[in-house]
Design a protein around this motif. Structure first.
Motif, short mmCIF file in Angstrom:
data_model
loop_
_atom_site.label_atom_id
_atom_site.label_comp_id
_atom_site.label_asym_id
_atom_site.label_seq_id
_atom_site.Cartn_x
_atom_site.Cartn_y
_atom_site.Cartn_z
N GLU A 28 44.74 32.52 64.65
CA GLU A 28 43.67 31.61 65.21
C GLU A 28 42.82 31.69 66.47
O GLU A 28 41.85 31.51 66.81
N TYR A 29 43.84 31.95 67.42
CA TYR A 29 43.43 32.33 68.85
C TYR A 29 42.45 33.43 68.93
O TYR A 29 41.38 33.15 69.80
N LYS A 30 42.80 34.62 68.09
CA LYS A 30 41.89 35.69 68.41
C LYS A 30 40.58 35.45 67.45
O LYS A 30 39.62 35.89 67.94
N GLN A 31 40.57 34.70 66.35
CA GLN A 31 39.33 34.24 65.75
C GLN A 31 38.75 33.49 66.50
O GLN A 31 37.39 33.42 66.50
N ALA A 32 39.12 32.37 67.15
CA ALA A 32 38.31 31.49 67.93
C ALA A 32 37.54 32.21 69.17
O ALA A 32 36.41 31.84 69.55
N ASP A 33 38.60 33.51 69.67
CA ASP A 33 37.62 33.99 70.64
C ASP A 33 37.70 35.77 70.40
O ASP A 33 38.81 36.05 70.79
N PRO A 34 36.64 36.13 69.59
CA PRO A 34 36.89 37.54 69.47
C PRO A 34 37.23 38.53 70.56
O PRO A 34 37.69 39.54 70.46
N GLN A 35 36.53 37.91 71.71
CA GLN A 35 36.62 38.59 72.94
C GLN A 35 38.28 38.90 73.61
O GLN A 35 38.70 39.93 73.86
N PHE A 36 38.90 37.82 73.26
CA PHE A 36 40.19 37.56 73.48
C PHE A 36 40.98 38.48 72.62
O PHE A 36 41.89 39.06 72.64
N GLY A 37 40.42 38.37 71.11
CA GLY A 37 41.10 39.59 70.42
C GLY A 37 41.16 40.96 70.75
O GLY A 37 42.18 41.62 70.55
N LYS A 38 40.08 41.31 71.31
CA LYS A 38 39.84 42.66 71.80
C LYS A 38 40.90 42.96 72.97
O LYS A 38 41.60 43.96 73.12
N LEU A 39 40.89 41.96 73.80
CA LEU A 39 41.87 42.13 74.85
C LEU A 39 43.30 42.49 74.50
O LEU A 39 44.03 43.12 74.89
N ILE A 40 43.80 41.50 73.39
CA ILE A 40 45.33 41.78 73.06
C ILE A 40 45.22 42.94 72.30
O ILE A 40 46.51 43.62 72.57
N GLU A 41 44.32 43.24 71.32
CA GLU A 41 44.55 44.48 70.68
C GLU A 41 44.61 45.84 71.76
O GLU A 41 45.57 46.55 71.54
N GLU A 42 43.99 45.74 72.80
CA GLU A 42 44.03 46.71 73.82
C GLU A 42 45.25 46.71 74.57
O GLU A 42 46.13 47.51 74.91
N ALA A 43 45.65 45.39 74.91
CA ALA A 43 47.12 45.31 75.83
C ALA A 43 48.21 45.42 75.03
O ALA A 43 48.96 46.11 75.72
N ARG A 89 42.82 28.73 79.07
CA ARG A 89 42.95 29.22 77.71
C ARG A 89 43.30 30.61 77.55
O ARG A 89 42.95 31.31 78.40
N PRO A 90 43.55 31.05 76.20
CA PRO A 90 44.00 32.56 76.12
C PRO A 90 42.71 33.30 76.46
O PRO A 90 41.43 33.26 76.36
N GLY A 91 43.02 34.14 77.32
CA GLY A 91 42.25 35.30 77.94
C GLY A 91 42.03 35.04 79.38
O GLY A 91 41.31 35.85 79.96
N ASP A 92 42.38 33.94 79.83
CA ASP A 92 42.35 33.74 81.34
C ASP A 92 43.59 34.54 81.94
O ASP A 92 44.48 35.05 81.43
N PRO A 99 34.54 35.84 84.08
CA PRO A 99 33.25 35.45 83.47
C PRO A 99 32.79 36.23 82.39
O PRO A 99 31.56 36.70 82.37
N TYR A 100 33.41 36.51 81.31
CA TYR A 100 33.05 37.14 79.96
C TYR A 100 32.54 36.14 79.02
O TYR A 100 32.89 35.05 79.14
N ASP A 101 31.82 36.43 78.25
CA ASP A 101 31.05 35.33 77.18
C ASP A 101 32.34 35.49 75.94
O ASP A 101 32.26 36.58 75.25
N PRO A 102 32.74 34.30 75.64
CA PRO A 102 33.57 34.26 74.36
C PRO A 102 32.99 34.65 73.10
O PRO A 102 31.82 34.52 72.80
#
Length: 416
Positions: free
Chosen positions: A282-297, A355-358, A413-416
């Motif tokens: 749900e964290y990845k779905q709430a912020d797709p950009q965060f999902g991209k970060l986790i997928e890469e990391a 929040r996730p992504g910080d 400063p990225y857009d969620p």
């Protein structure tokens, strides 16, 4: 007989490899059971290890690193064959006796340096005062063996061919400087003079000796000696090509497939499997950009810490990892920044606002003599982060270590 496999693209190979070694790491089987699961194509190389334990995760990691370094090897190479190639490359190209001899020789160089410092005044006379300031003399035995192996391009080496490499890196690691300053000082000296003395009774005169004190200037020589330990593991980034840096990362990720050789040495690296953690979907779905970060990391879980490293080719350090993940996920192009630089481009936020992504920053993680921000990780929520420790892993932020070294949170400063 080895079965044929369908051609895989480089991307599919990476994903398949990631899934394979993550699944194995989650199982956490005992070492003996793990060996039983190694493919037959790999078993033929086990005699090179003697009786030492074989860990599946490092083998899979080396294969993953090797795929990056070589552009995927060949799209037609079966996965088992890729693992066997990676296993061989991750082993020091030297006999165990030569590896041990190299470590003894480097330790002997350090003993000679220590002896030089202990007897510096006797061996370098001529000064009135000696001040010796030396950082601790130490090295990671696996680092020197990885450096030799990488510097020689993965070619087979002996103690004789390794010795010039050790001499080179000893000079890079230990920098001994001497500075002599002079100043004018004064000392009290006694002098003998003659004075005419008159006998009070007879009035006769005679010369008598007497002593007196004078302040005499002289040159006072001060010898300041300084020894800097520039850390052996930091030197490859300054002295190796990208290709050799990649080899160095490979050898550090497996400890040359000799993980018990230097057991008990105080500064010897240890083979560690990364802590695995499932970030809530749900964290990845709430912020797709965060999902991209986790997928890469998560592609780089298990990669070793390499100071100055900033890509899969060389492996990473903490800020290199974060910079690479943000840039190559397409979320935000940070360029290659250090931890302080990343903090500089962040909006400063409180722990309650995180929040996730910080990003989360730490201080004092490199010793008391290194000030400022010294470590950075990617916050994933629920008091967890993914970061380049050694290796790249998840970490629980409620541990006292992270609490004691916490510096602050920041938001790119990225857009969620």
């Amino acid at each position: 007989m080895q079965q044929a496999s369908n051609p895989l693209s480089k991307a599919h190979q990476k994903q398949h490899m990631k899934q394979a070694f993550l699944a194995r790491a989650r199982e956490r089987k005992a070492a003996d059971a793990a060996v039983e699961n190694i493919p037959e194509v790999l078993r033929r190389f086990l005699p090179k290890l003697g009786e030492r334990q074989v860990h599946l995760f490092p083998v899979a990691l080396v294969c993953s690193l090797l795929l990056f370094m070589t552009g995927g090897l060949s799209s037609f190479m079966p996965l088992g064959e890729a693992i066997s190639h990676a296993f061989i490359i991750g082993t020091y190209p030297a006999e165990e006796a030569d590896v041990l001899a190299a470590e003894r020789a480097y330790c002997e160089m350090e003993k000679e340096l220590e002896d030089e410092l202990d007897h510096y005044e006797a061996r370098h006379p001529g000064c009135d005062e000696y001040n010796v300031k030396a950082q601790e003399i130490w090295h990671d035995p696996y680092a020197i063996c990885a450096i030799i192996s990488a510097y020689l391009g993965g070619e087979e080496w002996t103690i004789d061919s390794a010795y010039p490499v050790m001499e080179r890196y000893f000079k890079l690691q230990y920098v001994l400087t001497e500075k002599i300053t002079t100043e004018t000082r004064y000392r009290t000296e006694q002098r003998v003079g003659q004075q005419l003395v008159t006998d009070p009774k007879t009035g006769a005169q005679r010369w008598e000796s007497y002593t007196y004190e004078v302040e005499v200037p002289y040159t006072y020589r001060i010898c300041d000696v300084k020894l800097e330990n520039k850390k052996l593991s930091h030197q490859p980034v300054y002295s190796m090509s990208r290709e050799k840096m990649g080899l160095y990362a490979l050898y550090m990720s497996t400890l040359g497939n000799m993980p018990d050789l230097f057991a008990g040495k105080p500064h010897a690296s240890q083979l560690k499997d990364p802590l695995l953690y499932d970030v809530p979907e749900e964290y990845k779905q709430a912020d797709p950009q965060f999902g991209k970060l986790i997928e890469e990391a998560e592609k780089y879980l298990g990669f070793p810490y390499v100071w100055g490293g900033s890509s899969p080719d060389t492996s990473f350090d903490c800020s290199g990892f974060v910079s690479y993940v943000f840039t190559n996920s397409g979320v935000y192009n940070t360029g290659r920044l250090g931890a302080t630089g990343l903090y500089g481009i962040c909006q400063k936020i409180t722990a309650d606002e995180a929040r996730p992504g910080d990003l989360i920053f730490f201080e004092g993680t490199m010793g008391e003599d290194v000030g400022g921000i010294t470590h950075v990780g990617l916050y994933v929520g629920d008091n967890m982060m993914i970061h380049c420790g050694n290796p790249i892993t998840y970490a629980d932020l409620t541990r006292s270590y992270w609490q004691q070294h916490f510096y602050g949170f920041g938001r790119i400063p990225y857009d969620p």
